[in-house]
Every structure is written in C-alpha cells, then in structure tokens.
Design an enzyme around this catalytic site. Sequence first.
Site, short mmCIF file in Angstrom:
data_model
loop_
_atom_site.label_atom_id
_atom_site.label_comp_id
_atom_site.label_asym_id
_atom_site.label_seq_id
_atom_site.Cartn_x
_atom_site.Cartn_y
_atom_site.Cartn_z
N ASP A 201 24.90 -6.14 -6.15
CA ASP A 201 26.32 -6.20 -5.79
C ASP A 201 26.66 -7.52 -5.12
O ASP A 201 26.39 -7.71 -3.93
CB ASP A 201 26.63 -5.02 -4.84
CG ASP A 201 28.03 -5.08 -4.32
OD1 ASP A 201 28.31 -4.46 -3.27
OD2 ASP A 201 28.87 -5.76 -4.95
N ASP B 143 32.54 -10.08 -8.41
CA ASP B 143 31.94 -8.91 -7.77
C ASP B 143 31.26 -7.99 -8.78
O ASP B 143 31.91 -7.15 -9.42
CB ASP B 143 33.03 -8.13 -7.02
CG ASP B 143 32.47 -6.95 -6.24
OD1 ASP B 143 33.24 -6.25 -5.57
OD2 ASP B 143 31.24 -6.73 -6.32
C1 LIG Z 1 28.89 5.28 -5.58
C2 LIG Z 1 29.21 3.79 -5.37
C3 LIG Z 1 30.36 3.41 -4.68
C4 LIG Z 1 30.63 2.06 -4.49
C5 LIG Z 1 29.76 1.11 -4.99
C6 LIG Z 1 30.05 -0.31 -4.82
N1 LIG Z 1 29.13 -1.25 -4.90
O1 LIG Z 1 29.73 -2.42 -4.76
C7 LIG Z 1 31.04 -2.17 -4.65
C8 LIG Z 1 32.04 -3.29 -4.66
C9 LIG Z 1 33.24 -3.04 -3.80
C10 LIG Z 1 33.01 -3.84 -2.57
O2 LIG Z 1 32.87 -2.94 -1.53
C11 LIG Z 1 31.72 -4.61 -2.76
N2 LIG Z 1 31.42 -4.50 -4.20
N3 LIG Z 1 31.29 -0.86 -4.67
C12 LIG Z 1 28.61 1.47 -5.69
C13 LIG Z 1 28.35 2.81 -5.87
F1 LIG Z 1 27.23 3.22 -6.53
#
Ligand SMILES: Cc1ccc(-c2noc([C@H]3C[C@@H](O)CN3)n2)cc1F
Length: 326
Positions: free
Chosen positions: A33, A215
Amino acid sequence: AQSGTVAADPQQYDQAYLSPVTIGNSQLMLDFDTGSADLWAFSNETPASESVGHAKYDSSTGTELQGYSWSITYGDQSGAAGNVYADKVVVGGVTATKQAVEAATSISTSFSDNTDSDGLLGLAFSSINTVTPKQQTTFFDTVKPTLAKALFTCDLKQGNAGSYTFGYIDTSKYTGSVTYVPVDDSQGFWSFTAGGYSVGSDNATSGSVGVSIADTGTSLLYLPAAVAKAYYAKAGGKFDNQQGGYTLPCNGNAPDFNVAIGGKTFVVPGSYIAYAPITSGSQTCFGGIQANTGIGFNIFGDVFLKAVYAIFDVSQGAPRLGFAAQ
Ligand SMILES: Cc1ccc(-c2noc([C@H]3C[C@@H](O)CN3)n2)cc1F
C-alpha cells in the site's frame, strides 16, 4: 547491492493486490500500500475469532520493542492496532534483517472478512508510520541503503498477476519512454500534480485534474467531482445514491479516460472503468472513476495504476514518480 521482484496477485475485480512476504518463519500474503506506511500482520497475538482463515505472523521469532504500539485507520474507516517486533522480512529476495513488524492485537471486521489478505506492507513515506513512542521505517526505507537503486516499481495488471520490483527498473515491462514528475512528500504520500484530461478517443486533454496521490492500496480512481461528472455524462452513467457512487452500463462501451501527467497523456481503458457489476449478473456496473468529495485530493488507485508502469524513485535525492505506458 540488493534488488528483487515479487508477484502482485489480484483479488476479485482487482479490488486489491496481494504479494508473498516472509516474516521470520512465517509466510504471509500482504497488501502493498503506497498510501500508508505501516507493515502490519495478523499474528499469534490476534484473537482467534478475528483471524479465522488468515496466515499469521509468529512473533516468537522477533525481538519485541518493549512499550511500543501502533494503531491505524484507513480511508474506508477500517483499521487495526497492536504491538511491535523487530524481525527479518524478505520480499522477492530483498532482505531487511531488522524490520519493524506490527503484530495486530485487534483488527476491524473488513480485514478479518478479507481472508486473502494477511495484513499490509506500507510503501508511503515513513513520516506517517503510526508506531509510538518511536516512529519506524517502512520496508522500502529500511532496505533503501542496500538497494542497487533507491526505487521500487509497480506493474499491476487487469485481472492478471503483476509485480513489484525493488532496486531496479524492468525495462521489458513498459513501452515508450518514462515520464517523471516531482513528488511532494510533505503529507507522507507519493503526491504529484496531474494535468488536463479528456474522455473517449479525443486525447487532446484540457482543464486540470490537480493534486493527486499514487495509491496502490485504493482500488478506484477518485477525481474532482466536475471531472467525474463530465466522464459519466459521456459514458451514459449516473450518480446512484443507493450504490453510493456513479454507476454505468457494463456493456463494453465505456469510453477511455485520458489524463496528462508531466505533459504525456496516459489512457485508462473504458473496460477498467466498468469496474464491477453492482450485484452478481447485473448489467449495471459500479464506476471505476468516482468523485474525490471529502478527500481533498485525487487518488490514483489501482484502476489507474494497472494502466501504467509506475516508478517510485528517491534515487535523485528529491522523490519523483515515473510513469510509462504498458
Ligand atoms: C479491508 C481493507 C481496508 C482498507 C485497505 C486499504 N489499504 O490501503 C488503503 C488506501 C486508503 C488509504 O488509507 C491508504 N491506502 N486502504 C485494505 C484492506 F484490505
């Protein structure tokens, strides 16, 4: 000097991409991420009721950072929290001998329910890492001094395995030249400014999309409300309050979305924007482009990133992003 590559396997609808990571003696699938900066995992410290179906980090191989803790909330209000260990982390052959590994002691239901993912590996800037009392570095920042080149790349694919590399650029993964743009890391994100846009075949772009972040942890492409509105006016879509966003026909006629970055136009195929049927078998799809309302900047998530080869580069001192067509 180290370099390596690791697969990025798509979940259904490319909702997220997961990569194999070895932490101590545990092998987990983590969601890389570039929008956050914590490396956390389901662990032996996670309540059994919250970790059904997940691989877990066995923290017995680590050295606990006494009194350290972490707590993170993501854009969709999901989150997790726990304790911190120093342990060996290996990604695609690249080794961090003492990486801060955040073992979850509590996790929100959306993570527990997503049994493909055993945690996240943050690749944003370490300035937004949540560990306290002493902030920790991301995997990339930990291994950076040992990498052949201080960069990582992202090659996500529509419905197919892509890859991340660390320490080198795989020139076979893109066509044409790479266009680099400066990154403003003051908020901890890979933030850049996107230029004009157009919808459909005319790729002479106009207007200005503006401040955006790259992102990998966000599935969709969030753009200014006016840009989203203009796209769906041409795509025959509509804003559906019940669905909580724009929807459009799944019929394969969705127009491409073109956006200029660094003076070069990048094309997001319409097929990526007819993102997924709103319910199984429906001819109406949820839109891969949505309005950035309430976020304050654009999010170039996987719908965009799977259309390009992206280079997250700090090898020049000042951070920069490179984009190339794929
Ligand atoms: C269940 C779940 C929920 C959210 C995320 C998630 N991971 O990265 C992000 C985006 C949004 C920001 O916060 C940073 N990058 N969202 C992953 C999941 F597996």
